[in-house]
Enzyme design. Structure first.
Site, PDB file in Angstrom:
ATOM      1  N   LYS A   5      -9.521  -7.791  12.923  1.00  0.00           N
ATOM      2  CA  LYS A   5      -9.203  -6.359  12.916  1.00  0.00           C
ATOM      3  C   LYS A   5     -10.443  -5.558  13.313  1.00  0.00           C
ATOM      4  CE  LYS A   5      -6.878  -2.540  10.959  1.00  0.00           C
ATOM      5  NZ  LYS A   5      -6.024  -1.927   9.974  1.00  0.00           N
ATOM      6  N   LYS A  60      -7.844   4.150   9.037  1.00  0.00           N
ATOM      7  CA  LYS A  60      -6.609   4.945   9.108  1.00  0.00           C
ATOM      8  C   LYS A  60      -6.149   5.243   7.685  1.00  0.00           C
ATOM      9  CE  LYS A  60      -3.705   2.965  12.350  1.00  0.00           C
ATOM     10  NZ  LYS A  60      -2.375   3.074  12.999  1.00  0.00           N
ATOM     11  N   HIS A 108       9.571  -2.981  12.570  1.00  0.00           N
ATOM     12  CA  HIS A 108       9.943  -1.674  12.008  1.00  0.00           C
ATOM     13  C   HIS A 108      11.444  -1.448  12.104  1.00  0.00           C
ATOM     14  CE1 HIS A 108       5.651   0.122  12.440  1.00  0.00           C
ATOM     15  NE2 HIS A 108       5.881  -0.208  11.184  1.00  0.00           N
ATOM     16  N   GLU A 167       1.348 -10.426   8.041  1.00  0.00           N
ATOM     17  CA  GLU A 167       0.278  -9.751   8.794  1.00  0.00           C
ATOM     18  C   GLU A 167      -0.862 -10.726   9.103  1.00  0.00           C
ATOM     19  OE1 GLU A 167       0.575  -6.762   9.967  1.00  0.00           O
ATOM     20  OE2 GLU A 167       1.772  -5.516   8.603  1.00  0.00           O
ATOM     21  N   ASN A 199      -0.123  -3.741  16.715  1.00  0.00           N
ATOM     22  CA  ASN A 199       1.306  -3.523  16.481  1.00  0.00           C
ATOM     23  C   ASN A 199       2.164  -4.720  16.861  1.00  0.00           C
ATOM     24  OD1 ASN A 199       1.802  -1.028  15.278  1.00  0.00           O
ATOM     25  ND2 ASN A 199       1.203   0.012  17.163  1.00  0.00           N
ATOM     26  N   ARG A 238      -6.199  -0.934  20.282  1.00  0.00           N
ATOM     27  CA  ARG A 238      -5.755  -0.964  18.891  1.00  0.00           C
ATOM     28  C   ARG A 238      -4.249  -1.130  18.784  1.00  0.00           C
ATOM     29  NH1 ARG A 238      -8.626   2.343  13.903  1.00  0.00           N
ATOM     30  NH2 ARG A 238      -7.271   1.543  12.286  1.00  0.00           N
ATOM     31  N   GLU A 266      -7.210   4.428  18.363  1.00  0.00           N
ATOM     32  CA  GLU A 266      -5.945   3.932  18.883  1.00  0.00           C
ATOM     33  C   GLU A 266      -5.574   4.487  20.246  1.00  0.00           C
ATOM     34  OE1 GLU A 266      -3.217   3.201  15.672  1.00  0.00           O
ATOM     35  OE2 GLU A 266      -1.513   3.320  17.013  1.00  0.00           O
ATOM     36  N   ARG A 309     -13.917  18.745   3.064  1.00  0.00           N
ATOM     37  CA  ARG A 309     -13.917  18.317   4.475  1.00  0.00           C
ATOM     38  C   ARG A 309     -14.513  16.930   4.652  1.00  0.00           C
ATOM     39  NH1 ARG A 309     -15.465  23.588   4.749  1.00  0.00           N
ATOM     40  NH2 ARG A 309     -13.817  24.988   5.463  1.00  0.00           N
ATOM     41  N   HIS A 337       7.713  -5.393   4.312  1.00  0.00           N
ATOM     42  CA  HIS A 337       7.158  -5.071   5.626  1.00  0.00           C
ATOM     43  C   HIS A 337       6.642  -6.322   6.343  1.00  0.00           C
ATOM     44  CE1 HIS A 337       4.944  -2.865   8.712  1.00  0.00           C
ATOM     45  NE2 HIS A 337       3.874  -3.583   8.401  1.00  0.00           N
ATOM     46  N   HIS A 340       5.567  -5.380  15.453  1.00  0.00           N
ATOM     47  CA  HIS A 340       5.965  -4.190  14.691  1.00  0.00           C
ATOM     48  C   HIS A 340       7.093  -3.381  15.324  1.00  0.00           C
ATOM     49  CE1 HIS A 340       2.549  -5.078  12.186  1.00  0.00           C
ATOM     50  NE2 HIS A 340       2.783  -4.034  11.414  1.00  0.00           N
TER      51      HIS A 340
HETATM   52  N1  LIG Z   1      -4.111   2.558   6.594  1.00  0.00           N
HETATM   53  C1  LIG Z   1      -3.776   1.485   7.254  1.00  0.00           C
HETATM   54  O1  LIG Z   1      -4.406   1.108   8.248  1.00  0.00           O
HETATM   55  C2  LIG Z   1      -2.605   0.686   6.765  1.00  0.00           C
HETATM   56  C3  LIG Z   1      -2.306  -0.541   7.378  1.00  0.00           C
HETATM   57  C4  LIG Z   1      -1.261  -1.275   6.875  1.00  0.00           C
HETATM   58  C5  LIG Z   1      -0.518  -0.801   5.797  1.00  0.00           C
HETATM   59  N2  LIG Z   1      -0.843   0.397   5.232  1.00  0.00           N
HETATM   60  C6  LIG Z   1      -0.096   0.893   4.083  1.00  0.00           C
HETATM   61  O2  LIG Z   1      -0.289  -0.010   2.996  1.00  0.00           O
HETATM   62  C7  LIG Z   1       0.838   0.053   2.125  1.00  0.00           C
HETATM   63  C8  LIG Z   1       1.267  -1.349   1.764  1.00  0.00           C
HETATM   64  O3  LIG Z   1       0.198  -2.022   1.136  1.00  0.00           O
HETATM   65  P1  LIG Z   1       0.448  -2.957  -0.125  1.00  0.00           P
HETATM   66  O4  LIG Z   1       1.421  -4.005   0.212  1.00  0.00           O
HETATM   67  O5  LIG Z   1      -0.874  -3.349  -0.666  1.00  0.00           O
HETATM   68  O6  LIG Z   1       1.200  -1.932  -1.085  1.00  0.00           O
HETATM   69  P2  LIG Z   1       0.880  -1.394  -2.571  1.00  0.00           P
HETATM   70  O7  LIG Z   1      -0.426  -0.727  -2.621  1.00  0.00           O
HETATM   71  O8  LIG Z   1       2.063  -0.621  -3.004  1.00  0.00           O
HETATM   72  O9  LIG Z   1       0.803  -2.742  -3.399  1.00  0.00           O
HETATM   73  C9  LIG Z   1       1.976  -3.511  -3.527  1.00  0.00           C
HETATM   74  C10 LIG Z   1       2.276  -3.792  -5.005  1.00  0.00           C
HETATM   75  O10 LIG Z   1       1.300  -4.704  -5.498  1.00  0.00           O
HETATM   76  C11 LIG Z   1       0.674  -4.182  -6.648  1.00  0.00           C
HETATM   77  N3  LIG Z   1      -0.692  -4.717  -6.653  1.00  0.00           N
HETATM   78  C12 LIG Z   1      -1.676  -4.488  -5.762  1.00  0.00           C
HETATM   79  N4  LIG Z   1      -2.746  -5.249  -6.049  1.00  0.00           N
HETATM   80  C13 LIG Z   1      -2.433  -5.965  -7.151  1.00  0.00           C
HETATM   81  C14 LIG Z   1      -3.106  -6.943  -7.916  1.00  0.00           C
HETATM   82  N5  LIG Z   1      -4.340  -7.374  -7.601  1.00  0.00           N
HETATM   83  N6  LIG Z   1      -2.482  -7.471  -8.988  1.00  0.00           N
HETATM   84  C15 LIG Z   1      -1.210  -7.086  -9.304  1.00  0.00           C
HETATM   85  N7  LIG Z   1      -0.509  -6.192  -8.603  1.00  0.00           N
HETATM   86  C16 LIG Z   1      -1.123  -5.638  -7.527  1.00  0.00           C
HETATM   87  C17 LIG Z   1       0.807  -2.685  -6.525  1.00  0.00           C
HETATM   88  O11 LIG Z   1       0.739  -2.060  -7.772  1.00  0.00           O
HETATM   89  C18 LIG Z   1       2.187  -2.572  -5.901  1.00  0.00           C
HETATM   90  O12 LIG Z   1       3.173  -2.663  -6.871  1.00  0.00           O
HETATM   91  C19 LIG Z   1       1.899   0.854   2.858  1.00  0.00           C
HETATM   92  O13 LIG Z   1       1.965   2.146   2.319  1.00  0.00           O
HETATM   93  C20 LIG Z   1       1.389   0.917   4.284  1.00  0.00           C
HETATM   94  O14 LIG Z   1       1.803   2.072   4.973  1.00  0.00           O
HETATM   95  C21 LIG Z   1      -1.872   1.128   5.700  1.00  0.00           C
HETATM   96 ZN   LIG Z   2       2.089  -3.828   9.436  1.00  0.00          ZN
END
Ligand SMILES: NC(=O)c1ccc[n+]([C@@H]2O[C@H](COP(=O)([O-])OP(=O)(O)OC[C@H]3O[C@@H](n4cnc5c(N)ncnc54)[C@H](O)[C@@H]3O)[C@@H](O)[C@H]2O)c1
Ligand SMILES: [Zn+2]
Length: 357
Positions: free
Chosen positions: A227, A144, A252, A186, A245, A241, A237, A122, A264, A248
């Site tokens: 942020k 999030k 999206h 972003e 978006n 918050r 949110e 939990r 994205h 977005h």
């Molecule tokens: N929780 C939230 O508030 C929130 C907000 C925005 C996005 N997200 C989520 O984040 C994800 C996208 O994030 P992302 O773009 O980091 O994706 P990701 O974690 O898939 O990373 C993108 C790619 O980069 C590689 N990578 C990451 N760091 C690296 C490094 N230092 N050196 C070499 N390769 C590296 C990863 O292995 C992957 O192939 C989505 O799933 C999205 O839904 C969450």
């Molecule tokens: Zn985004």
């Protein structure tokens, strides 16, 4: 090093942004979590690059590292099945409520590690160690966490604030250039939301071309502050918050309509420009404001528009998660640094997109 305090009501914590922090992560984590045990959650790209160093630094500070959980890199892993595997692994290592998950990787790892920590027993502590630009400026801050369902992205999750975020900009050196560029979408979004000075600086010196440590620390820290201010005012949110978006609703739609072939951040950048031009056409912001936003997006080599027809975009935009009956909440830039949430009917949304494309 920049230290940004995030005073959310559920758990206050610091975001540390600097160069070379991974080698000191042991002391940083110990200061916050005391001498518990920790388990690194990472994926197959990032783990081989950084997990040995992180675990060595944790061990050197007297923390007991009880192993590493590695899942296959990529969005395809953001499933309940992968999450279940991580939870079983945490239980097998007998982690307790006093222990800590260290999520090392991009946004996917942050979501997986964060949600696993939120659910296991939990809720146990999680330290976010973002390694991608997107994770540093966006996903690691705010608590999030989510995994995807067949029906859509991020449909199952929790609000679970980390105990600490350590962003070492040196890790960005290994991020593939195209992914780095994509995530700049972003960064531009944040600047449009709250930091006009940052937008102009980025236009003159695009982040894609100036990736020195001092610049990265400054830009990441400014993004985290933006942020932070939104998240602290509206942790779950309810209202403000939603401004995060920005870009977005259309972004999206472009992402889905192009079957996720475009990143994205690139979709958000294009969405931002469509909304800005549409808003200018409707008199909600000036033509100059729209132009300023477009120039910054273009300077980063990101798309400023889309070829996709309005009808197709509308089909997806009308199914937006943020939809309320026959209306959709759209974030509109009034000027650079000042945006507002507008509830618009579907006809007005169509006009906005049509004028902005
Ligand atoms: N929780 C939230 O508030 C929130 C907000 C925005 C996005 N997200 C989520 O984040 C994800 C996208 O994030 P992302 O773009 O980091 O994706 P990701 O974690 O898939 O990373 C993108 C790619 O980069 C590689 N990578 C990451 N760091 C690296 C490094 N230092 N050196 C070499 N390769 C590296 C990863 O292995 C992957 O192939 C989505 O799933 C999205 O839904 C969450
Ligand atoms: Zn985004």
């Amino acid at each position: 090093m920049e230290q940004i305090h995030v005073a959310t009501s559920s758990r206050p914590y610091d975001v540390l942004v600097g160069a070379g922090l991974l080698d000191h992560i042991g002391e940083l984590v110990r200061d916050v979590t005391k001498l518990g045990r920790c388990c690194v959650v990472t994926e197959t790209n990032v783990g081989p690059l950084y997990a040995d160093r992180v675990e060595a630094a944790l061990g050197a500070a007297g923390l007991d590292v009880v192993g590493r959980i590695t899942f296959p890199a990529g969005e395809a892993s953001k499933t309940l099945a992968t999450l279940g595997g991580i939870l079983e692994d945490l239980a097998e290592r007998e982690l307790t409520r006093d222990d800590v998950v260290v999520a090392l990787g991009g946004g996917v790892t942050g979501d997986m590690g964060g949600l696993a920590a939120a659910l296991y027993l939990r809720g146990i502590k999680v330290v976010q160690v973002p390694t991608s630009l997107l994770a540093m400026v966006d996903s690691s801050v705010g608590g999030k966490t989510a995994v995807d369902l067949t029906a859509g992205k991020n449909l199952v999750g929790a609000f679970w604030q980390p105990s600490l975020v350590v962003a070492d900009v040196d890790a960005l050196a290994t991020v593939p250039p195209e992914l780095f560029r994509d995530s700049c979408g972003e960064v531009v979004k944040h600047a449009v939301l709250a930091d006009a000075d940052l937008l102009d600086t980025l236009t003159a010196h695009p982040l894609t071309e100036s990736r020195g440590a001092a610049t990265l620390v400054d830009v990441v820290a400014r993004n985290v502050r933006i942020k932070r201010d939104v998240v602290v005012a509206d942790e779950r949110e309810g209202g403000l918050r939603q401004t995060l978006n920005l870009g977005h609703t259309v972004g999206h739609a472009i992402e889905s309509a192009s079957d996720f072939s475009l990143g994205h951040g690139s979709c958000v950048a294009a969405g931002l420009c469509v909304i800005a031009r549409g808003s200018a056409a409707l008199g909600w912001c000036s033509v100059q404001t729209a132009g300023r936003i477009e120039r910054c997006v273009a300077a980063h080599g990101l798309p400023t528009s889309t070829e996709l027809p309005t009808d197709l975009l509308m089909r997806y935009a009308a199914h937006d998660k943020k939809r309320h009956g026959a209306a959709v909440n759209v974030v509109v830039p009034r000027e650079v640094g000042r945006c507002e949430v507008r509830c618009v009917g579907l006809d007005d949304l169509r006009r906005l997109i049509d004028l902005g494309r």
